[in-house]
Design an enzyme around this catalytic site. Structure first.
Site, short mmCIF file in Angstrom:
data_model
loop_
_atom_site.label_atom_id
_atom_site.label_comp_id
_atom_site.label_asym_id
_atom_site.label_seq_id
_atom_site.Cartn_x
_atom_site.Cartn_y
_atom_site.Cartn_z
N ARG A 88 27.57 19.60 -36.64
CA ARG A 88 26.28 20.20 -36.36
C ARG A 88 25.17 19.36 -37.00
O ARG A 88 24.15 19.08 -36.40
CB ARG A 88 26.20 21.65 -36.90
CG ARG A 88 27.07 22.66 -36.20
CD ARG A 88 26.64 22.90 -34.77
NE ARG A 88 25.26 23.36 -34.67
CZ ARG A 88 24.87 24.63 -34.82
NH1 ARG A 88 25.76 25.57 -35.06
NH2 ARG A 88 23.60 24.97 -34.69
N ARG A 122 15.92 30.29 -33.19
CA ARG A 122 17.10 31.10 -32.85
C ARG A 122 16.62 32.51 -32.57
O ARG A 122 16.03 33.15 -33.46
CB ARG A 122 18.11 31.09 -33.99
CG ARG A 122 19.11 32.22 -33.86
CD ARG A 122 20.29 32.11 -34.78
NE ARG A 122 21.15 31.02 -34.40
CZ ARG A 122 22.38 30.85 -34.85
NH1 ARG A 122 22.90 31.72 -35.71
NH2 ARG A 122 23.11 29.83 -34.46
N ASP A 133 35.36 31.89 -28.93
CA ASP A 133 34.20 32.34 -29.70
C ASP A 133 34.39 33.84 -29.94
O ASP A 133 35.26 34.48 -29.33
CB ASP A 133 32.91 32.05 -28.90
CG ASP A 133 31.63 32.41 -29.67
OD1 ASP A 133 31.69 32.52 -30.91
OD2 ASP A 133 30.57 32.57 -29.01
N GLN A 137 25.20 23.50 -30.67
CA GLN A 137 26.62 23.66 -30.98
C GLN A 137 27.47 22.79 -30.07
O GLN A 137 28.43 22.16 -30.51
CB GLN A 137 27.02 25.13 -30.83
CG GLN A 137 28.48 25.38 -31.15
CD GLN A 137 28.81 25.13 -32.61
OE1 GLN A 137 28.13 25.66 -33.49
NE2 GLN A 137 29.81 24.32 -32.89
N CYS A 153 33.05 27.69 -32.74
CA CYS A 153 31.73 27.39 -33.30
C CYS A 153 31.53 28.07 -34.67
O CYS A 153 30.70 27.64 -35.44
CB CYS A 153 30.64 27.81 -32.33
SG CYS A 153 30.52 29.58 -32.02
N HIS A 189 23.58 27.88 -26.30
CA HIS A 189 23.68 27.35 -27.66
C HIS A 189 23.93 25.83 -27.58
O HIS A 189 25.01 25.33 -27.92
CB HIS A 189 24.82 28.05 -28.40
CG HIS A 189 24.81 27.89 -29.88
ND1 HIS A 189 23.80 27.23 -30.57
CD2 HIS A 189 25.68 28.33 -30.84
CE1 HIS A 189 24.06 27.26 -31.86
NE2 HIS A 189 25.20 27.90 -32.05
#
Ligand code: CP
Ligand code: NVA
Length: 309
Positions: A292, A102, A224, A132, A264, A129
């Site tokens: 996840r 990440r 988000d 996700q 998310c 991402h």
């Protein structure tokens, strides 16, 4: 599949296989059936940004697969002091069986894959991402019983989540509409790539600045944060720019009556959506967060364990 860096690199069949495997591993986990597919294997997890879900779900996922996960803070490894990606990739490839990273710059993830010899998993960059979105697709499938032919609506910042949702939805034949203010819409190349795939899988891609147009008759409504990691200094300006893009009950009511709401997480109630929406009956955010774990176990089993569906 060698890496998971962008869902745009996967074929529709590869995405479907990951989701099928994720569902199987989830069923087995719930039934207490062990699946030590990665016994003796080690995943390195490099983080130069914060995380709750990604860190915990990857670590637990490796444990449940019989392997081991190593947390490598970007501040503590030599990468943070200027050691090159080239040297880091070569050295870590001698110890580890895979790396989840990440970080900020997407190019760093591409370079790790280029110079290393082990699978690289993108645990979020400023650009994408993908893990996700695999979890999101699994969640939609569980709640709707299908993916193809549904409509997803994303409202807010045209950020890493918007980009990966564009790539993920079109791979499974879901229509996707993204509503974001001018200047904050997904980059042209992402939209062009998504439209290209959509032609093959028979769905549509809509980019608009009208949130009502995007959400109308949607089966899945998604948002988000307006302030992603690394954008803290822009916070005041962003809150102002995005405030017309809040998802509230009136907007959600224009989606299908049985639409589900996804986020998310981490979420900021009163900003990108009202409390009523995120804590209301249409919200499935905790199923999404749980998935996840299952989706990433499928990625790990495929890339590090060579499991084929
Ligand atoms: N959704 C997500 O990636 O959460 P974390 O930042 O907590 O990992
Ligand atoms: N867009 C957010 C997602 C967090 C999981 C960020 O990059 O901070």
């Amino acid at each position: 599949m060698k890496h998971l860096i962008s869902l745009n690199d996967c074929t529709p069949q590869e995405v479907e296989n990951l989701l099928t495997l994720a569902a199987r591993l989830k069923r087995e986990t719930k039934a207490g059936i062990p699946h030590p597919i990665l016994a003796g294997k080690t995943l390195g997890m490099i983080f130069t940004k914060s995380s709750t879900r990604t860190r915990v779900s990857f670590e637990v996922g490796m444990y449940q697969l019989g392997g081991h996960a190593l947390f490598l803070s970007g501040n503590d490894i030599q990468l943070g002091r200027g050691e090159t990606i080239y040297d880091t990739a070569n050295v870590l490839s001698r110890y580890l069986d895979g790396i989840m990273i990440r970080t900020f710059d997407h190019q760093d993830v591409l370079d790790l894959a280029k110079y290393g010899s082990i699978p690289i998993i993108n645990g979020l960059t400023d650009y994408l991402h993908p893990c996700q979105v695999l979890a999101d697709l699994l969640t939609v499938y569980e709640h709707k019983g299908k993916l193809k032919g549904l409509k997803a609506a994303y409202v807010g910042d045209g950020n890493n989540m918007a980009n990966s949702l564009l790539y993920g939805c079109v791979k499974v034949g879901m229509d996707i509409a993204v509503a974001a203010p001018q200047g904050y819409q997904p980059p042209d190349e992402v939209v062009a790539n998504a439209k290209e795939t959509a032609k093959q899988t028979g769905c549509t891609v809509t980019i608009t600045d009208d949130k009502w147009e995007a959400v109308k008759d949607a089966d899945v409504v998604i948002t988000d944060t307006w302030v992603s990691m690394g954008q803290e200094e822009e916070k005041a300006a962003r809150l102002k720019i995005f405030s017309p893009y809040q998802i509230d009950s009136a907007l959600l009511a224009t989606a299908k009556p049985d639409a589900i709401f996804l986020h998310c997480l981490p979420a900021y109630r009163g900003y990108e959506m009202t409390e009523e929406v995120i804590d209301g009956p249409q919200s499935v955010i905790f199923d999404e967060a749980e998935n996840r774990l299952h989706a990433q176990k499928a990625v790990l089993a495929t890339l590090l364990g060579g499991v084929q569906v």
